[in-house]
Design an enzyme around this catalytic site. Structure first.
Site, PDB file in Angstrom:
ATOM      1  N   LYS A 107       1.047   9.006 -13.969  1.00  0.00           N
ATOM      2  CA  LYS A 107       1.479   8.038 -12.949  1.00  0.00           C
ATOM      3  C   LYS A 107       2.268   6.953 -13.638  1.00  0.00           C
ATOM      4  CE  LYS A 107       0.759   7.689  -8.452  1.00  0.00           C
ATOM      5  NZ  LYS A 107       0.600   8.822  -7.529  1.00  0.00           N
ATOM      6  N   GLY A 219      -3.429   4.401   9.773  1.00  0.00           N
ATOM      7  CA  GLY A 219      -2.076   4.526   9.229  1.00  0.00           C
ATOM      8  C   GLY A 219      -1.180   5.222  10.223  1.00  0.00           C
ATOM      9  N   GLY A 221       2.244   6.084   8.938  1.00  0.00           N
ATOM     10  CA  GLY A 221       3.407   6.301   8.078  1.00  0.00           C
ATOM     11  C   GLY A 221       3.660   7.791   7.929  1.00  0.00           C
ATOM     12  N   ASN A 222       4.239   8.154   6.786  1.00  0.00           N
ATOM     13  CA  ASN A 222       4.634   9.546   6.561  1.00  0.00           C
ATOM     14  C   ASN A 222       3.461  10.513   6.701  1.00  0.00           C
ATOM     15  OD1 ASN A 222       4.672  11.812   4.342  1.00  0.00           O
ATOM     16  ND2 ASN A 222       6.749  11.542   5.057  1.00  0.00           N
TER      17      ASN A 222
HETATM   18  P1  NAD Z   1       3.529   4.883   4.347  1.00  0.00           P
HETATM   19  O1  NAD Z   1       3.949   3.650   3.649  1.00  0.00           O
HETATM   20  O2  NAD Z   1       4.562   5.780   4.946  1.00  0.00           O
HETATM   21  O3  NAD Z   1       2.514   4.486   5.543  1.00  0.00           O
HETATM   22  C1  NAD Z   1       1.410   3.667   5.357  1.00  0.00           C
HETATM   23  C2  NAD Z   1       0.828   3.333   6.730  1.00  0.00           C
HETATM   24  O4  NAD Z   1      -0.402   2.637   6.533  1.00  0.00           O
HETATM   25  C3  NAD Z   1       1.711   2.420   7.582  1.00  0.00           C
HETATM   26  O5  NAD Z   1       1.639   2.854   8.931  1.00  0.00           O
HETATM   27  C4  NAD Z   1       1.059   1.063   7.444  1.00  0.00           C
HETATM   28  O6  NAD Z   1       1.272   0.221   8.577  1.00  0.00           O
HETATM   29  C5  NAD Z   1      -0.407   1.475   7.362  1.00  0.00           C
HETATM   30  N1  NAD Z   1      -1.284   0.479   6.769  1.00  0.00           N
HETATM   31  C6  NAD Z   1      -1.114  -0.228   5.635  1.00  0.00           C
HETATM   32  N2  NAD Z   1      -2.157  -1.058   5.464  1.00  0.00           N
HETATM   33  C7  NAD Z   1      -3.000  -0.863   6.506  1.00  0.00           C
HETATM   34  C8  NAD Z   1      -4.253  -1.404   6.909  1.00  0.00           C
HETATM   35  N3  NAD Z   1      -4.859  -2.330   6.160  1.00  0.00           N
HETATM   36  N4  NAD Z   1      -4.811  -0.960   8.049  1.00  0.00           N
HETATM   37  C9  NAD Z   1      -4.207  -0.026   8.797  1.00  0.00           C
HETATM   38  N5  NAD Z   1      -3.033   0.538   8.477  1.00  0.00           N
HETATM   39  C10 NAD Z   1      -2.449   0.117   7.349  1.00  0.00           C
HETATM   40  O7  NAD Z   1       2.610   5.661   3.316  1.00  0.00           O
HETATM   41  P2  NAD Z   1       2.293   7.223   3.257  1.00  0.00           P
HETATM   42  O8  NAD Z   1       3.316   7.896   2.424  1.00  0.00           O
HETATM   43  O9  NAD Z   1       2.003   7.733   4.625  1.00  0.00           O
HETATM   44  O10 NAD Z   1       0.956   7.220   2.368  1.00  0.00           O
HETATM   45  C11 NAD Z   1      -0.296   6.863   2.926  1.00  0.00           C
HETATM   46  C12 NAD Z   1      -1.398   7.121   1.911  1.00  0.00           C
HETATM   47  O11 NAD Z   1      -1.366   8.490   1.517  1.00  0.00           O
HETATM   48  C13 NAD Z   1      -1.327   6.327   0.599  1.00  0.00           C
HETATM   49  O12 NAD Z   1      -2.654   6.111   0.157  1.00  0.00           O
HETATM   50  C14 NAD Z   1      -0.640   7.296  -0.348  1.00  0.00           C
HETATM   51  O13 NAD Z   1      -0.950   7.009  -1.712  1.00  0.00           O
HETATM   52  C15 NAD Z   1      -1.285   8.584   0.102  1.00  0.00           C
HETATM   53  N6  NAD Z   1      -0.521   9.775  -0.251  1.00  0.00           N
HETATM   54  C16 NAD Z   1       0.765   9.921   0.171  1.00  0.00           C
HETATM   55  C17 NAD Z   1       1.457  11.071  -0.156  1.00  0.00           C
HETATM   56  C18 NAD Z   1       2.855  11.299   0.347  1.00  0.00           C
HETATM   57  O14 NAD Z   1       3.378  12.393   0.104  1.00  0.00           O
HETATM   58  N7  NAD Z   1       3.475  10.381   1.076  1.00  0.00           N
HETATM   59  C19 NAD Z   1       0.844  12.058  -0.955  1.00  0.00           C
HETATM   60  C20 NAD Z   1      -0.486  11.896  -1.357  1.00  0.00           C
HETATM   61  C21 NAD Z   1      -1.154  10.735  -1.000  1.00  0.00           C
END
Ligand code: NAD
Length: 428
Positions: A107, A219, A221-222
């Site tokens: 990382k 959440g 997001g993605n």
């Molecule tokens: P993102 O930034 O696209 O979305 C994050 C979401 O979480 C947003 O909707 C945001 O508003 C919400 N959020 C943030 N703080 C919050 C809170 N306190 N309460 C409620 N909602 C909250 O991120 P992502 O890519 O969807 O990733 C989300 C999680 O998944 C992270 O922990 C990331 O490390 C993990 N992850 C992501 C991937 C990937 O491919 N994107 C892969 C493995 C793990």
């Protein structure tokens, strides 16, 4: 007395210790796997747009590469700490081993806030990061990827700098590239879809049909959006999503008991995954502040926002109907909350299994880039399904055979594989 700040590396090491005890690991293997193999701490000097100079701090942690080159994202964050990067590198090792892909765990991070930096300044950070590390990364050494606040554009700048230094095209150096520039189709969906492949298998184990289940998601997001998309496709209904409100700096939950409409909610969501509260109210959503996503009358909880969300303080708020937690986010559940979930017999699909779809697809991207041959999207997603399903079965079988909590079973499988590779290499 003030509570000590949450330290993800302490939590990652405690989770490791628990599995190491179950596996009765010898002392040498424990001390090898409990710490990163290598760490790089460096400075990145940047000439800012106004002509001044600033120096940013960067890190790369290579936790273990006994099973293959390191793999892991690079985060840009103003509060980045070396302990967060260490924990995430360790979790990457376990994750790659759980889904049985031939990669290790790494990382990286830079202490910076891209919101306050121009594109040109961010490009300088990316290029500077690679200049500091070029000798210690590479397609067969350690392969970076996007992560918090880094994108496909950042990856392309890094790739370009690396290729200039090496004097050759090496697209397998980095993943998360744009499609058409060596990126893989299906990467955007991969993590969220992977979460649902594991939910589908867990529901089979619980004897439940997806059509009869309700889910509540933290959440939007993605990961969350793609998990909701596929969960809806297999027949499930999402009754609540929660997200962060940037303006008010609190989270809100958006509840609709007959099911949220994904397309409609997406249309009122910004690119950071924040939903417009007023528009949601107009569309008939019941808007509740805080942790209300936990107490909804749902069968499945999908924490897909960030780490440290299910804790000893709020775990008792989980509705009695909940039978399954699938961790889309990394490290959302503390050890204390885990103990309560285990006592309540709630089926846990832990992060290192549930959200491994992302890294699995990154591995597919690397394979495609190295082979210079790109697969169709359906091909990528069906290979992903095969990998995730096989990993789920292996973890579930181990949990059954040894009467273990699913997280402990996943840790045991991953640590066993890495310990074996380290022993085979003669390291311990
Ligand atoms: P993102 O930034 O696209 O979305 C994050 C979401 O979480 C947003 O909707 C945001 O508003 C919400 N959020 C943030 N703080 C919050 C809170 N306190 N309460 C409620 N909602 C909250 O991120 P992502 O890519 O969807 O990733 C989300 C999680 O998944 C992270 O922990 C990331 O490390 C993990 N992850 C992501 C991937 C990937 O491919 N994107 C892969 C493995 C793990």
């Amino acid at each position: 007395m003030e509570k000590p700040a949450f330290n993800p590396f302490v939590m990652a090491q405690s989770q490791f210790d628990q599995a190491a005890d179950i596996l009765e690991l010898d002392d040498a293997t424990r001390s090898l796997l409990r710490e990163p193999l290598r760490e790089y701490h460096f400075s990145i000097p940047v000439r800012m747009d106004d002509g001044t100079r600033r120096v940013f701090r960067g890190f790369r942690v290579q936790h273990n590469d006994a099973r293959g080159p390191g793999k892991g994202g690079i985060r840009f964050h103003p509060q980045e700490t070396i302990d967060t990067v260490r924990a995430l590198a360790m979790w990457m090792s376990w994750k790659c081993a759980t889904v049985d892909i031939p990669l290790g765990g790494s990382k990286g991070g830079v202490i910076c806030d891209p919101h306050n930096l121009s594109d040109h300044e961010q490009e300088q950070i990316c290029r500077g990061y690679v200049r500091q590390l070029a000798r210690d990364v590479g397609p067969l050494v350690d392969v970076p990827a996007p992560d918090v606040m880094t994108s496909a554009q950042h990856m392309l700048w890094m790739l370009d700098e690396f290729e200039v230094i090496r004097g050759e095209r090496l697209p397998g150096f980095i993943t998360g590239k744009p499609v058409g520039m060596g990126g893989s189709l299906g990467r955007t969906e991969a993590t969220g879809f992977g979460v649902v492949f594991t939910i589908r298998e867990a529901l089979k184990a619980l004897g439940k049909r997806p059509e009869d289940t309700l889910a509540s998601v933290q959440g939007f997001g993605n990961v969350a959006q793609h998990a909701i998309q596929l969960y809806n496709q297999i027949g499930g209904t999402v009754i609540c999503v929660s997200c962060w409100d940037q303006k008010e700096s609190i989270s809100y939950c958006y509840v609709k008991n007959d099911g949220i409409d994904l397309t409609q909610l997406r249309s009122i969501t910004d690119r950071f995954g924040g939903i417009d509260k007023d528009k949601a109210r107009d569309l008939g959503y019941d808007v509740q502040p805080g942790d209300a996503w936990l107490s909804q009358e749902a069968d499945i909880l999908i924490p897909a926002a960030l780490e440290h969300q299910l804790t000893g303080e709020n775990v008792d708020n989980i509705h009695e109907r909940v039978v399954l937690v699938a961790e889309g986010a990394n490290g959302p559940t503390t050890l204390e909350a885990d103990r309560v979930l285990a006592t309540r017999n709630i089926y846990m699909v832990p992060d290192l299994l549930a959200n491994a779809g992302g890294v699995t697809c990154s591995y597919f991207e690397q394979v495609q880039s190295n082979g210079n041959y790109f697969w169709e999207k359906d091909d990528v997603l069906s290979r992903l399904d095969l990998k995730m399903t096989a990993a789920f079965q292996a973890v579930a079988n181990m949990a059954k055979k040894r009467n273990l909590y699913m997280r402990d079973a996943a840790y045991c499988i991953a640590i066993n594989r890495i310990a074996q590779a380290s022993r085979d290499r003669g390291w311990v």
